[in-house]
Design a protein around this motif. Structure first.
Motif, PDB file in Angstrom:
ATOM      1  N   GLY A   1     -19.754  -0.740  -8.800  1.00  0.00           N
ATOM      2  CA  GLY A   1     -19.476   0.688  -8.762  1.00  0.00           C
ATOM      3  C   GLY A   1     -18.241   0.973  -7.930  1.00  0.00           C
ATOM      4  N   PRO A   2     -17.456   1.949  -8.354  1.00  0.00           N
ATOM      5  CA  PRO A   2     -16.211   2.243  -7.642  1.00  0.00           C
ATOM      6  C   PRO A   2     -16.425   2.739  -6.211  1.00  0.00           C
ATOM      7  N   GLY A   3     -17.518   3.441  -5.967  1.00  0.00           N
ATOM      8  CA  GLY A   3     -17.792   3.933  -4.612  1.00  0.00           C
ATOM      9  C   GLY A   3     -17.961   2.799  -3.613  1.00  0.00           C
ATOM     10  N   ASN A   4     -18.699   1.774  -4.001  1.00  0.00           N
ATOM     11  CA  ASN A   4     -18.893   0.617  -3.114  1.00  0.00           C
ATOM     12  C   ASN A   4     -17.574  -0.081  -2.831  1.00  0.00           C
ATOM     13  N   VAL A   5     -16.780  -0.301  -3.871  1.00  0.00           N
ATOM     14  CA  VAL A   5     -15.513  -1.004  -3.688  1.00  0.00           C
ATOM     15  C   VAL A   5     -14.562  -0.181  -2.821  1.00  0.00           C
ATOM     16  N   GLN A   6     -14.508   1.129  -3.051  1.00  0.00           N
ATOM     17  CA  GLN A   6     -13.667   1.991  -2.204  1.00  0.00           C
ATOM     18  C   GLN A   6     -14.085   1.870  -0.735  1.00  0.00           C
ATOM     19  N   ARG A   7     -15.389   1.866  -0.496  1.00  0.00           N
ATOM     20  CA  ARG A   7     -15.911   1.759   0.863  1.00  0.00           C
ATOM     21  C   ARG A   7     -15.530   0.416   1.494  1.00  0.00           C
ATOM     22  N   TRP A   8     -15.672  -0.681   0.750  1.00  0.00           N
ATOM     23  CA  TRP A   8     -15.319  -1.999   1.271  1.00  0.00           C
ATOM     24  C   TRP A   8     -13.846  -2.051   1.641  1.00  0.00           C
ATOM     25  N   LEU A   9     -13.013  -1.489   0.772  1.00  0.00           N
ATOM     26  CA  LEU A   9     -11.572  -1.507   1.028  1.00  0.00           C
ATOM     27  C   LEU A   9     -11.228  -0.647   2.242  1.00  0.00           C
ATOM     28  N   LYS A  10     -11.852   0.522   2.327  1.00  0.00           N
ATOM     29  CA  LYS A  10     -11.579   1.453   3.424  1.00  0.00           C
ATOM     30  C   LYS A  10     -12.042   0.882   4.762  1.00  0.00           C
ATOM     31  N   GLN A  11     -13.216   0.225   4.753  1.00  0.00           N
ATOM     32  CA  GLN A  11     -13.771  -0.326   5.984  1.00  0.00           C
ATOM     33  C   GLN A  11     -13.157  -1.691   6.358  1.00  0.00           C
ATOM     34  N   GLY A  12     -12.389  -2.261   5.457  1.00  0.00           N
ATOM     35  CA  GLY A  12     -11.786  -3.565   5.725  1.00  0.00           C
ATOM     36  C   GLY A  12     -12.729  -4.733   5.505  1.00  0.00           C
ATOM     37  N   ALA A  13     -13.864  -4.494   4.846  1.00  0.00           N
ATOM     38  CA  ALA A  13     -14.801  -5.579   4.560  1.00  0.00           C
ATOM     39  C   ALA A  13     -14.225  -6.540   3.529  1.00  0.00           C
ATOM     40  N   TRP A  14     -13.343  -6.033   2.682  1.00  0.00           N
ATOM     41  CA  TRP A  14     -12.673  -6.832   1.649  1.00  0.00           C
ATOM     42  C   TRP A  14     -11.316  -6.210   1.407  1.00  0.00           C
ATOM     43  N   ASP A  15     -10.303  -7.035   1.178  1.00  0.00           N
ATOM     44  CA  ASP A  15      -8.952  -6.496   1.003  1.00  0.00           C
ATOM     45  C   ASP A  15      -8.553  -6.294  -0.458  1.00  0.00           C
ATOM     46  N   GLY A  16      -9.442  -6.633  -1.392  1.00  0.00           N
ATOM     47  CA  GLY A  16      -9.174  -6.393  -2.809  1.00  0.00           C
ATOM     48  C   GLY A  16      -8.383  -7.483  -3.499  1.00  0.00           C
ATOM     49  N   THR A  17      -8.133  -8.588  -2.810  1.00  0.00           N
ATOM     50  CA  THR A  17      -7.355  -9.668  -3.421  1.00  0.00           C
ATOM     51  C   THR A  17      -8.270 -10.764  -3.962  1.00  0.00           C
ATOM     52  N   GLU A  18      -7.706 -11.538  -4.881  1.00  0.00           N
ATOM     53  CA  GLU A  18      -8.450 -12.662  -5.442  1.00  0.00           C
ATOM     54  C   GLU A  18      -8.702 -13.725  -4.381  1.00  0.00           C
ATOM     55  N   GLU A  19      -7.745 -13.902  -3.480  1.00  0.00           N
ATOM     56  CA  GLU A  19      -7.879 -14.909  -2.426  1.00  0.00           C
ATOM     57  C   GLU A  19      -9.053 -14.599  -1.485  1.00  0.00           C
ATOM     58  N   ALA A  20      -9.410 -13.334  -1.381  1.00  0.00           N
ATOM     59  CA  ALA A  20     -10.473 -12.928  -0.461  1.00  0.00           C
ATOM     60  C   ALA A  20     -11.772 -12.561  -1.176  1.00  0.00           C
ATOM     61  N   VAL A  21     -11.932 -13.014  -2.406  1.00  0.00           N
ATOM     62  CA  VAL A  21     -13.153 -12.684  -3.170  1.00  0.00           C
ATOM     63  C   VAL A  21     -14.409 -13.088  -2.406  1.00  0.00           C
ATOM     64  N   LYS A  22     -14.328 -14.174  -1.651  1.00  0.00           N
ATOM     65  CA  LYS A  22     -15.501 -14.641  -0.890  1.00  0.00           C
ATOM     66  C   LYS A  22     -15.920 -13.657   0.195  1.00  0.00           C
ATOM     67  N   SER A  23     -15.073 -12.661   0.471  1.00  0.00           N
ATOM     68  CA  SER A  23     -15.400 -11.633   1.470  1.00  0.00           C
ATOM     69  C   SER A  23     -16.142 -10.439   0.878  1.00  0.00           C
ATOM     70  N   ILE A  24     -16.304 -10.408  -0.432  1.00  0.00           N
ATOM     71  CA  ILE A  24     -17.026  -9.290  -1.048  1.00  0.00           C
ATOM     72  C   ILE A  24     -18.437  -9.269  -0.476  1.00  0.00           C
ATOM     73  N   PRO A  25     -18.866  -8.134   0.084  1.00  0.00           N
ATOM     74  CA  PRO A  25     -20.139  -8.074   0.799  1.00  0.00           C
ATOM     75  C   PRO A  25     -21.404  -8.332  -0.028  1.00  0.00           C
ATOM     76  N   ILE A  26     -21.373  -8.065  -1.323  1.00  0.00           N
ATOM     77  CA  ILE A  26     -22.566  -8.255  -2.155  1.00  0.00           C
ATOM     78  C   ILE A  26     -22.419  -9.546  -2.953  1.00  0.00           C
ATOM     79  N   GLY A  27     -23.353 -10.459  -2.769  1.00  0.00           N
ATOM     80  CA  GLY A  27     -23.299 -11.764  -3.419  1.00  0.00           C
ATOM     81  C   GLY A  27     -23.234 -11.681  -4.935  1.00  0.00           C
ATOM     82  N   GLU A  28     -24.016 -10.794  -5.528  1.00  0.00           N
ATOM     83  CA  GLU A  28     -24.010 -10.648  -6.990  1.00  0.00           C
ATOM     84  C   GLU A  28     -22.623 -10.256  -7.482  1.00  0.00           C
ATOM     85  N   THR A  29     -21.988  -9.325  -6.800  1.00  0.00           N
ATOM     86  CA  THR A  29     -20.645  -8.883  -7.195  1.00  0.00           C
ATOM     87  C   THR A  29     -19.624  -9.980  -6.948  1.00  0.00           C
ATOM     88  N   ARG A  30     -19.736 -10.670  -5.844  1.00  0.00           N
ATOM     89  CA  ARG A  30     -18.836 -11.788  -5.538  1.00  0.00           C
ATOM     90  C   ARG A  30     -18.892 -12.821  -6.668  1.00  0.00           C
TER      91      ARG A  30
END
Length: 187
Positions: free
Chosen positions: A138-167
């Motif tokens: 969902g776009p809301g979750n991704v916006q939140r991750w990007l805003k909070q710095g939990a994930w930077d939105g790059t392919e190199e940092a995919v392992k930082s995606i907070p939800i395992g299923e989405t990762r």
């Protein structure tokens, strides 16, 4: 001795036939087929979305099997959630498309899914990796991750995606996307 010669000849014939078969065809497409090419091509051109991205998402979501409904209620080839589908139908103004048609008809599902990918692409400034993540989480979750710095939105940092299923989802879509772009020179 004659028996061994026959085996060698048969082996050479088999190797030769196999080599000709593999060299004259795109044999990798046997392992990574793309179905509904015409529909994917048509709707990808209409909404200016990479057809290989659409194909990779369909491959991960349903492996091109129509009529699927997930445990969570996602519909059709591109597994659109009913709320998302209703919102997209209202925004896209697609005539004569219902949730039942989305579940059963590949073209209608691919069209709405591709429209939704364009919407996500605009929302995430064309960041393909963020679009893939947003398609799943969902776009809301991704916006939140990007805003909070939990994930930077790059392919190199995919392992930082907070939800395992989405990762895992993003990794699989990227894998099939890369396979498709390598195997199919044009779509």
């Amino acid at each position: 001795m004659k028996y061994l010669r026959k085996k060698r000849v048969l082996l050479l014939l088999f190797i030769g036939f196999t080599a000709i078969l593999f060299l004259s065809t795109n044999w990798m497409s046997w392992f990574y087929p793309i179905y509904y090419k015409d529909e994917i091509r048509k709707h990808s051109q209409t909404y200016n979305i990479d057809p290989f991205l659409v194909a990779a998402i369909i491959r991960v979501e349903t492996n091109y099997k129509t009529g699927r409904e997930s445990k969570k209620g996602a519909l059709g080839l591109m597994q659109l959630m009913p709320d998302t589908a209703n919102w997209a139908l209202e925004k896209a103004k697609l005539p004569d498309v219902s949730l039942e048609r989305l579940k059963q008809e590949p073209s209608a599902n691919i069209e709405l899914g591709t429209w939704y990918l364009r919407s996500l692409s605009r929302q995430f400034d064309g960041n393909r990796i963020a679009v893939i993540a947003a398609y799943n989480a969902g776009p809301g979750n991704v916006q939140r991750w990007l805003k909070q710095g939990a994930w930077d939105g790059t392919e190199e940092a995919v392992k930082s995606i907070p939800i395992g299923e989405t990762r895992h989802y993003v990794q699989r879509v990227i894998y099939y996307y890369e396979q498709y772009t390598e195997i199919y020179s044009h779509f």
